[in-house]
Each structure stands twice: as structure tokens, then as C-alpha cells.
Write a protein that holds these residues in place. Sequence first.
Motif, short mmCIF file in Angstrom:
data_model
loop_
_atom_site.label_atom_id
_atom_site.label_comp_id
_atom_site.label_asym_id
_atom_site.label_seq_id
_atom_site.Cartn_x
_atom_site.Cartn_y
_atom_site.Cartn_z
N SER A 240 0.50 -0.98 -0.35
CA SER A 240 -0.23 -0.06 -0.31
C SER A 240 1.34 0.95 -0.38
O SER A 240 0.39 2.52 0.31
CB SER A 240 -0.74 0.24 1.03
N GLY A 241 2.05 0.88 -0.45
CA GLY A 241 2.88 2.47 -0.77
C GLY A 241 3.09 2.96 0.57
O GLY A 241 3.54 2.18 1.30
N SER A 242 4.61 3.52 0.44
CA SER A 242 5.19 4.01 -0.58
C SER A 242 6.48 4.00 -1.04
O SER A 242 7.26 5.32 -1.88
CB SER A 242 4.76 5.73 0.24
N THR A 243 6.92 3.02 -1.02
CA THR A 243 7.63 2.42 -1.32
C THR A 243 7.85 2.48 -2.79
O THR A 243 6.64 1.59 -3.09
CB THR A 243 8.54 1.68 -1.26
N LEU A 244 8.67 2.51 -3.82
CA LEU A 244 8.31 2.29 -5.16
C LEU A 244 9.95 1.43 -5.33
O LEU A 244 10.71 1.43 -4.78
CB LEU A 244 8.82 3.52 -6.14
N PHE A 245 9.57 0.51 -6.14
CA PHE A 245 11.24 -0.47 -6.34
C PHE A 245 11.18 -0.70 -7.82
O PHE A 245 10.00 -0.97 -8.89
CB PHE A 245 11.07 -1.83 -5.89
N GLY A 246 12.47 -0.43 -8.48
CA GLY A 246 13.00 -1.74 -10.00
C GLY A 246 13.93 -2.42 -9.75
O GLY A 246 14.66 -2.92 -8.49
N ILE A 247 13.44 -3.19 -10.71
CA ILE A 247 14.55 -4.82 -10.95
C ILE A 247 15.31 -3.92 -11.69
O ILE A 247 14.75 -4.23 -13.10
CB ILE A 247 13.12 -6.29 -10.73
N PHE A 248 16.47 -5.30 -11.73
CA PHE A 248 16.89 -4.54 -13.04
C PHE A 248 18.14 -6.21 -12.93
O PHE A 248 18.81 -6.58 -12.58
CB PHE A 248 18.26 -2.99 -12.29
N ASP A 249 18.36 -5.95 -14.97
CA ASP A 249 18.72 -7.23 -14.76
C ASP A 249 20.95 -7.17 -14.27
O ASP A 249 21.06 -7.65 -14.07
CB ASP A 249 18.85 -7.33 -16.94
N LYS A 250 21.11 -5.79 -14.39
CA LYS A 250 22.55 -5.88 -13.56
C LYS A 250 22.86 -4.33 -12.57
O LYS A 250 21.32 -3.67 -12.05
CB LYS A 250 23.66 -5.13 -15.00
N GLU A 251 23.42 -4.67 -11.92
CA GLU A 251 23.71 -4.02 -10.55
C GLU A 251 23.57 -2.39 -11.33
O GLU A 251 24.07 -1.83 -12.11
CB GLU A 251 25.40 -3.62 -10.17
N THR A 252 23.11 -1.66 -10.88
CA THR A 252 22.61 -0.17 -10.83
C THR A 252 22.31 0.64 -9.86
O THR A 252 21.76 0.68 -8.76
CB THR A 252 21.41 0.16 -11.74
N ASP A 253 23.45 1.90 -9.55
CA ASP A 253 23.20 2.28 -8.46
C ASP A 253 22.60 4.36 -9.29
O ASP A 253 23.48 4.69 -9.60
CB ASP A 253 25.05 2.42 -7.73
N LEU A 254 21.89 3.90 -8.06
CA LEU A 254 20.58 4.91 -8.25
C LEU A 254 20.42 5.78 -7.18
O LEU A 254 19.59 7.27 -6.72
CB LEU A 254 19.32 4.78 -8.13
N ARG A 255 21.79 5.53 -5.64
CA ARG A 255 22.11 6.86 -4.72
C ARG A 255 21.74 7.51 -5.05
O ARG A 255 21.03 9.21 -4.74
CB ARG A 255 22.96 6.10 -3.65
N ARG A 256 22.63 8.20 -5.83
CA ARG A 256 22.88 9.86 -6.15
C ARG A 256 21.07 10.48 -6.69
O ARG A 256 20.95 11.20 -6.43
CB ARG A 256 24.06 10.12 -7.25
N GLN A 257 21.18 10.21 -7.31
CA GLN A 257 19.43 10.40 -7.86
C GLN A 257 18.99 10.48 -7.19
O GLN A 257 17.38 11.51 -7.40
CB GLN A 257 19.10 9.07 -8.94
N TYR A 258 18.89 9.52 -6.23
CA TYR A 258 17.55 9.59 -4.98
C TYR A 258 18.07 10.26 -3.44
O TYR A 258 18.16 9.17 -2.75
CB TYR A 258 16.91 8.43 -4.68
#
Length: 269
Positions: A240-258
Motif C-alpha cells: 500500500s506504498g509508499s516505496t517504489l522498486f525497480g528490478i534490473f538485470d544488472k547492478e545499478t546504483d541510483l543513490r545519487r539520483q535519489y
Amino acid sequence: MLVFPNAKINIGLNITEKRPDGYHNIESCFYPVGWKDALEITLDEAFSFQSDGIEIPGNDADNLCTKAYHMIAADHDLPPVKMHLLKGIPIGAGLGGGTSDAAFAIKGLNQLFDLKISFEKQLEYARRLGSDCAFFIRNEPAFCYEKGDVFEPINLELKGKWIVLVNPGIHISTVEAYSGVVPKRSEEDLRNVLKQPIETWKNNVKNDFEATLFVKYPLLEKVKTALYQQGAEYAAMSGSGSTLFGIFDKETDLRRQYSDFNVWQGLLN
């Protein structure tokens, strides 16, 4: 005794009908992820519960770990313990953090005092504390239905996939989430849909809460869209939120973007 309660995500969430008891029947796939709390249980002169990390609303007496202890103590001769919870999983975030803490408290007490509580009895205890609490007793991918407290194994293999969870700090209560939902039977069995390649999930695996919560909180939809733009094979809101998740085929670092949000990323098992 030190245990590490982990979070879960919902891959698909269909709200199928409202029950006579006021709850809702759902269909979903629960999948464990590595975002964790830490719960220490030690012998003490009197029972106590304390927490650090993310602030937990409410009184310590109402915490699910406290309730788990007293529930088991009613059936077993438990000595007093001190429970210390380091809270890292966001609250009201669709990740099951509170119910995971309770389930791990049940398992931890059973192990610490060699209570020999059967698996089925542990499930029974867990169901008293929350609809998804029983999931964390086995803590393996499962298809859930009814109130979200009945489970069956699901053959869903995501091991080695990379997941990024983004929590923007919006607290959404269960009551708020359900208030905008009109239950309906799903057209296709979620179990069959999840057998298809992950690339097909974008159009076929839905979370029914998104329709109303994305209107109320546009930021949530923006994050989901961004996760796809950043290469996610599948992205959705969890529970019921509010966390969004993305599943990726390879290692992905998004800490700077968020960097303004609470982010966890790692491999799926």
C-alpha cells in the motif's frame, strides 16, 4: 540472540473483494528483500522494549515485538527479556517491516528458549499480529491470498537480479490506501502472469493501490516512471506504498539520483 528481520515487496497486488469482516481479500506475490532491521533479545530482570533508528509511532507496549513476547509468554514459561530493535526499514512504506519484526521475535524466542514451537503454531501466532506477518515465518517467495495471510509456494526465480527500493518518506496508512480502492476480480491469474518473462510484466502485473495513490501523491508515479527510464525491467509500488522498486538485470546504483530519499539496493536471492 540477534536476528535481522527483512523487508518484502509485493509483485502484483490485486484487491479482489471486501469481506464481511471488513477486511479485503487480495492476491499478490510476496518476495523477501535484503533491507533489514536488527532485533536483539537478551535475558533481563523485567521485560522491556526499546528502539533506535527510525522513530516508531505509538507506545512501546503496543509494538508488535512486545505483543509477540506476551502472546508466547501466555502459553510458555518465559523468563523476562529485554528487546532492543534497531529500526532501519521505513514505516508505512509497504515493506512489511513491523510484521517482519514480530515474526522474527516469534522465531527468535522459540530458538533462544528452545520452546520447540511447531511451524504451524508459529504461523498461528503470527496471524494474530498482522495479515502478512505469517509470511516472514517461512520467509520465501509465496503467492498469497484471502487477507494476505494464506500462502502457497510460487516458482518465481529472480535470484541474481538487482533491485532498487526508493522510499520518498510519505507515510500511507492501510486505511488511507484502501479508502480509494474499488475491489474487483482479476481477469487473469497472477500466478500465470508471473510465469511470463519479466519484460512482459510492465503491462500485465498491476498494483491496484497505484491508481488512486498516484493521483493523491504524484511524486510516487514520477519515481516509478524514472525507474523505467533508468533501465528497470519492472517497476511498481510495493504493497500500500509508499516505496517504489525497480528490478534490473544488472547492478545499478541510483543513490545519487535519489539522495533526498531513503534508498536500499542489492541483489535478490
